[in-house]
Structure formats: C-alpha cells, structure tokens
Design a protein around this motif. Structure first.
Motif, PDB file in Angstrom:
ATOM      1  N   ALA A   6      44.569  39.677  46.128  1.00  0.00           N
ATOM      2  CA  ALA A   6      43.414  40.198  45.390  1.00  0.00           C
ATOM      3  C   ALA A   6      43.445  41.725  45.448  1.00  0.00           C
ATOM      4  O   ALA A   6      43.780  42.303  46.484  1.00  0.00           O
ATOM      5  CB  ALA A   6      42.128  39.671  46.010  1.00  0.00           C
ATOM      6  N   ALA A   7      43.107  42.365  44.321  1.00  0.00           N
ATOM      7  CA  ALA A   7      43.111  43.836  44.280  1.00  0.00           C
ATOM      8  C   ALA A   7      41.816  44.375  44.887  1.00  0.00           C
ATOM      9  O   ALA A   7      40.967  44.937  44.214  1.00  0.00           O
ATOM     10  CB  ALA A   7      43.309  44.327  42.858  1.00  0.00           C
ATOM     11  N   ASP A   8      41.678  44.151  46.207  1.00  0.00           N
ATOM     12  CA  ASP A   8      40.563  44.687  46.997  1.00  0.00           C
ATOM     13  C   ASP A   8      41.142  45.827  47.834  1.00  0.00           C
ATOM     14  O   ASP A   8      41.877  45.586  48.802  1.00  0.00           O
ATOM     15  CB  ASP A   8      40.000  43.614  47.937  1.00  0.00           C
ATOM     16  CG  ASP A   8      39.351  42.456  47.202  1.00  0.00           C
ATOM     17  OD1 ASP A   8      39.065  42.593  45.998  1.00  0.00           O
ATOM     18  OD2 ASP A   8      39.125  41.409  47.841  1.00  0.00           O
TER      19      ASP A   8
ATOM     20  N   MET B 207      37.844  49.528  45.275  1.00  0.00           N
ATOM     21  CA  MET B 207      38.153  48.621  44.174  1.00  0.00           C
ATOM     22  C   MET B 207      37.952  47.189  44.665  1.00  0.00           C
ATOM     23  O   MET B 207      38.485  46.808  45.706  1.00  0.00           O
ATOM     24  CB  MET B 207      39.620  48.853  43.769  1.00  0.00           C
ATOM     25  CG  MET B 207      40.149  47.925  42.710  1.00  0.00           C
ATOM     26  SD  MET B 207      41.922  48.224  42.466  1.00  0.00           S
ATOM     27  CE  MET B 207      41.888  49.611  41.351  1.00  0.00           C
ATOM     28  N   THR B 208      37.150  46.424  43.925  1.00  0.00           N
ATOM     29  CA  THR B 208      36.965  45.000  44.247  1.00  0.00           C
ATOM     30  C   THR B 208      37.519  44.183  43.093  1.00  0.00           C
ATOM     31  O   THR B 208      37.121  44.390  41.937  1.00  0.00           O
ATOM     32  CB  THR B 208      35.462  44.679  44.450  1.00  0.00           C
ATOM     33  OG1 THR B 208      34.932  45.533  45.457  1.00  0.00           O
ATOM     34  CG2 THR B 208      35.270  43.222  44.866  1.00  0.00           C
ATOM     35  N   GLU B 209      38.443  43.287  43.403  1.00  0.00           N
ATOM     36  CA  GLU B 209      39.049  42.420  42.377  1.00  0.00           C
ATOM     37  C   GLU B 209      39.520  43.239  41.168  1.00  0.00           C
ATOM     38  O   GLU B 209      39.293  42.845  40.015  1.00  0.00           O
ATOM     39  CB  GLU B 209      38.047  41.356  41.937  1.00  0.00           C
ATOM     40  CG  GLU B 209      37.636  40.410  43.064  1.00  0.00           C
ATOM     41  CD  GLU B 209      38.413  39.106  43.061  1.00  0.00           C
ATOM     42  OE1 GLU B 209      38.843  38.664  41.987  1.00  0.00           O
ATOM     43  OE2 GLU B 209      38.616  38.541  44.144  1.00  0.00           O
ATOM     44  N   GLY B 210      40.147  44.384  41.439  1.00  0.00           N
ATOM     45  CA  GLY B 210      40.739  45.169  40.361  1.00  0.00           C
ATOM     46  C   GLY B 210      39.769  46.054  39.579  1.00  0.00           C
ATOM     47  O   GLY B 210      40.176  46.722  38.644  1.00  0.00           O
ATOM     48  N   ARG B 211      38.486  46.065  39.977  1.00  0.00           N
ATOM     49  CA  ARG B 211      37.520  46.946  39.311  1.00  0.00           C
ATOM     50  C   ARG B 211      37.109  48.056  40.267  1.00  0.00           C
ATOM     51  O   ARG B 211      36.803  47.786  41.444  1.00  0.00           O
ATOM     52  CB  ARG B 211      36.274  46.158  38.884  1.00  0.00           C
ATOM     53  CG  ARG B 211      36.480  45.350  37.598  1.00  0.00           C
ATOM     54  CD  ARG B 211      35.330  44.400  37.325  1.00  0.00           C
ATOM     55  NE  ARG B 211      35.338  43.323  38.315  1.00  0.00           N
ATOM     56  CZ  ARG B 211      34.525  43.242  39.353  1.00  0.00           C
ATOM     57  NH1 ARG B 211      33.590  44.133  39.551  1.00  0.00           N
ATOM     58  NH2 ARG B 211      34.636  42.243  40.206  1.00  0.00           N
ATOM     59  N   VAL B 212      37.091  49.301  39.754  1.00  0.00           N
ATOM     60  CA  VAL B 212      36.658  50.416  40.596  1.00  0.00           C
ATOM     61  C   VAL B 212      35.129  50.322  40.734  1.00  0.00           C
ATOM     62  O   VAL B 212      34.399  50.403  39.762  1.00  0.00           O
ATOM     63  CB  VAL B 212      37.070  51.769  39.987  1.00  0.00           C
ATOM     64  CG1 VAL B 212      36.511  52.920  40.798  1.00  0.00           C
ATOM     65  CG2 VAL B 212      38.604  51.860  39.911  1.00  0.00           C
TER      66      VAL B 212
END
Ligand SMILES: [Zn+2]
Length: 434
Positions: free
Chosen positions: A385-387, A426-431
């Motif tokens: 996950a993009a965290d 960034m949480t789940e790919g969102r800044v």
C-alpha cells in the motif's frame, strides 16, 4: 488513475526489506493506491505529480496502536476527522482507535460507524477496536465475533482495567478462538484507589492520593499467566512500570504470546517533571493514566525499548478541552494528545542521540505496531500500500499550541525544541498532508 513520483529521498535499507541500516538515496513511484516502483536510479515516465524530496527521509506510514478520537459522543475534544488530520500531520497513516466513546463501541453499529467514517474521509486508516465488556462496566462480555465482523481488530476495555479475573480469562479464551488480540489497560482499581498521580515522593509532597505502581503490574502478571493458560495474544497497553516490564520480559522468554507498547511520555517524563502552575499546584497537562511514574520506572521503560522487550510505541492520544484540563489535578480528566509529537520526540531523544537506530525507531512505529493486529505495513516495497511519509530530520522546530491539527492542545511537550517534523504524508497513494 493517479501516478505520483517521489524523487531523491533517502531511507534506510531495512525499510526496503534489505536488512541493513545503511542509508540510501531512493526514488519511489506510486500508481493508484500501491507502490509501483522503488529504485536507487532515477525513474523515468509520466506522472500526475512529482515530489522533490531532496534532503528528506522517506518512511513507511507510521502506525499507532492506541488513539482516542472521541467520536461518537465527545466531538468537542476531537472527532474522527480532526484526529485523522492530527495523525497524518504526525506521519501516521494507520491508527487503532479505542472503544471508550459515547456510546461505547461495545456493539457492531458503533464499530462499523468508526470504520466507515474513516473510510469515507480517506485521510488516515482508522481501525476500531471493540469493547471487552458492555459499557466497559466489566460485567457482561460483548459479542466478539459480531464486533470482529463489523471491523474490530482487537478487543479491549481501554480506559478501564478489567477487575473480574474470571471475565478476563473468559475474554482471552473467546478472543483466542477468533484470533483477536486482547489489549489490556492494566489497572487493579483496589490499588489505584482513585489516585490522580503516581504514588511516591511527589504525591506525598502535594498531599495527593497516589496510584500504586503495582496496580499495573498485578494485572500485567495476571494477563501473562492467563495468556500462557489460553494461548491468547495478550497485549499490554501503555506499559509504565519496572515490575510490569519484568513480567513481560519473563513471559516472552517462556514463549508466551505477550506483547507490550510504551508511550513517548513514559519514556521521557517522570513524576518529578510535572510542571507547577502559577499558584504552585500541579498542572493537569501532565496527568494521564497510567500516570508518569518514578525516575527508575522511566529508566526501565527506556531500557526495555532499547533491548527489544517493547514491541511498539503508542501515543495513547487522548484529547481534552482546555477548560477540563484547567481543573485541579485531582479532578481533571486523564490523558494527553500525542500524535503530532510522537515521532519528533522519539527521533530527537533516542535516534539523534545515537541510542536507537533510525530503522529500529521506524519499525517500532510501523511494522511492529501493525503486526500486533496482523496488519501488513512498514516496508517500502513494490505492491505494498502506498502509505508513506517524508520526515525532516535536520530542521529544528519548537512545539507550540498553534502547531496542533488536533482540536485539543493538552500536551506537556509544548515549548520543546525537536527534530523530525512531517513534510508530506500519503495514504493509499493520495497526498493527505503537506
Ligand atoms: Zn488506557
């Protein structure tokens, strides 16, 4: 479809899954909610945005095993939105929320509300826990299976100790069957006796009722014993005394599934540090439960952090209004906020001073914290996950009351000069924070 490139950050190899604590320059690309590539060489391609992270440390998003977001019921102190904003300002992308809301999270509806509210907000992942007993009253067990089904990742009566031994044993048995950890606010109320601060020289000097150190360790010893008997995962919340730590260390050596967390304030403050107000009474922004203990207890917590007895760092983020905290220390509520100062405190006092490696610090605040709840996190790897967060390790800043995104400012660390401020989360790919 959103593609983001973070370029020129540095990290430590361990956080890439490569073992050592060597520092390395790194470029990371995300695609939607996942990490799409990780490279020591520049990454080419088209991106919706490019973040230049030169000079900043790239960390996996931090995980906090214990927060109180006060919603539903006490939104004037904090709500899930303000608490989530405080979390991401501190570099946290996942938090575990405690069930002592109003109404209590002792039923699937409240648990599901918390989980859904945070999903809808999309700021920080909030994983709820379910209460162990109805209304935290310590008498009737809740329906653990229903709570789990609604999204609870653990069972706890945090805010109160479970006084009934039989009920606690039964809870461990049931939790074991569902593979849920039981988080224990370890407090034998016959020994904490309605006290406001730790029982010791300071409580005696100010003529205050004290909370005995063994009010915690008696319950920790009970939990370790029952964990051995049932095989359940027993987790000690906010450990604070030498005897409790000894019990955990002994249980771990025997292979019993016991884990423990410690809070920055128990690592850095003791009862001697409680500040005086202008009228020479003790300031309630230094009041929490468990209380700031003796200097020897604080040193035992530090030793346990460094020798690996401690599994994770937890803030026990507990917001209260200024009016509530302005009361005399005997009547003010327990608790301090902590999400925004946690990493800067641990970094400035343990990593910058050379006692703890940066990789270990981050593991205590991400991978190991998540592992308590079987959450996979804490590594910057393709497919994860993009965290993520970018932390500034070099610029000093002073904590002031304007610094907080939380609705509350009840912190004993206002005025401290620290390092390690978050520059981006960034949480789940969102800044979600810059
Ligand atoms: Zn607690």
């Amino acid at each position: 479809m959103s593609k983001i490139l973070i370029r020129n950050a540095f990290t430590v190899k361990r956080l890439l899954g490569l073992g050592s604590d060597d520092r390395v320059t790194i470029h990371v690309a995300t695609e939607n909610n996942r990490i799409a590539s990780v490279s020591e060489q520049p990454i080419e391609g088209h991106f919706d945005s490019v973040i230049d992270a030169t000079g900043l440390f790239l960390s996996p998003g931090l995980v906090d095993p214990q927060v109180h977001f006060r919603e539903p019921g006490s939104e004037y102190k904090e709500d899930i939105e303000s608490g989530s904003k405080a979390a991401v300002k501190g570099g946290f992308t996942s938090v575990i929320s405690m069930p002592n809301t109003r109404p209590t999270a002792d039923n699937p509806e409240v648990v599901a509300f918390m989980a859904n509210r945070s999903k809808k907000l999309g700021i920080c992942k909030v994983y709820p826990t379910g209460a162990l007993s109805m209304g935290l009253a310590g008498q009737t067990m809740t329906d653990f299976a229903a709570l789990k089904e609604a999204g609870a990742v653990a069972i706890t009566d945090d805010g109160k100790g479970v006084q009934d031994d039989k009920l606690f044993l039964q809870a461990l048995r049931s939790a074991r069957q569902l593979n849920l950890p039981v988080l224990d606010h370890s407090e034998d109320e016959s020994l904490s006796n309605g006290g406001a601060i730790h029982e010791g020289d300071i409580s005696r000097k100010f003529g205050l009722k004290g909370i005995k150190a063994n009010s915690e360790s008696m319950h920790v010893e009970r939990g370790c014993r029952m964990s051995e008997e049932t095989g359940a995962h027993y987790h000690v919340l906010h450990i604070s005394t030498r005897e409790s730590i000894d019990a955990v260390r002994f249980a771990k050596a025997k292979g019993i599934p016991v884990t423990a967390e410690v809070s920055p304030h128990h690592l850095l403050l003791c009862d001697e540090d409680i500040r005086l107000r202008k009228d020479n009474s003790l300031d309630a922004n230094w009041k929490m439960n468990p209380p700031l203990r003796s200097r020897a207890d604080k040193e035992a917590c530090q030793q346990a952090l460094l020798d690996g007895t401690i599994d994770a760092i937890a803030t026990d983020h507990a917001p209260h209004s200024p009016t509530e905290k302005a009361q005399p220390i005997e009547s003010a509520p327990f608790g301090i906020i902590g999400l925004e100062t946690a990493f800067p405190l641990i970094y400035s006092h343990f990593v910058r001073t050379g006692q703890l490696s940066l990789g270990s610090c981050i593991d205590l605040m991400s991978k190991q914290a998540g592992a308590l709840f079987n959450l996979e996190c804490g590594r910057i790897q393709v497919g994860a996950a993009a965290d993520l967060c970018l932390l500034d390790l070099e610029t000093a800043f002073v904590v002031c009351d304007k610094f907080f995104a939380s609705k509350s400012t009840n912190s004993p660390f206002i005025g401290e000069t620290l390092y390690g401020r978050t520059r981006m989360t960034m949480t789940e790919g969102r800044v979600v924070y810059t």
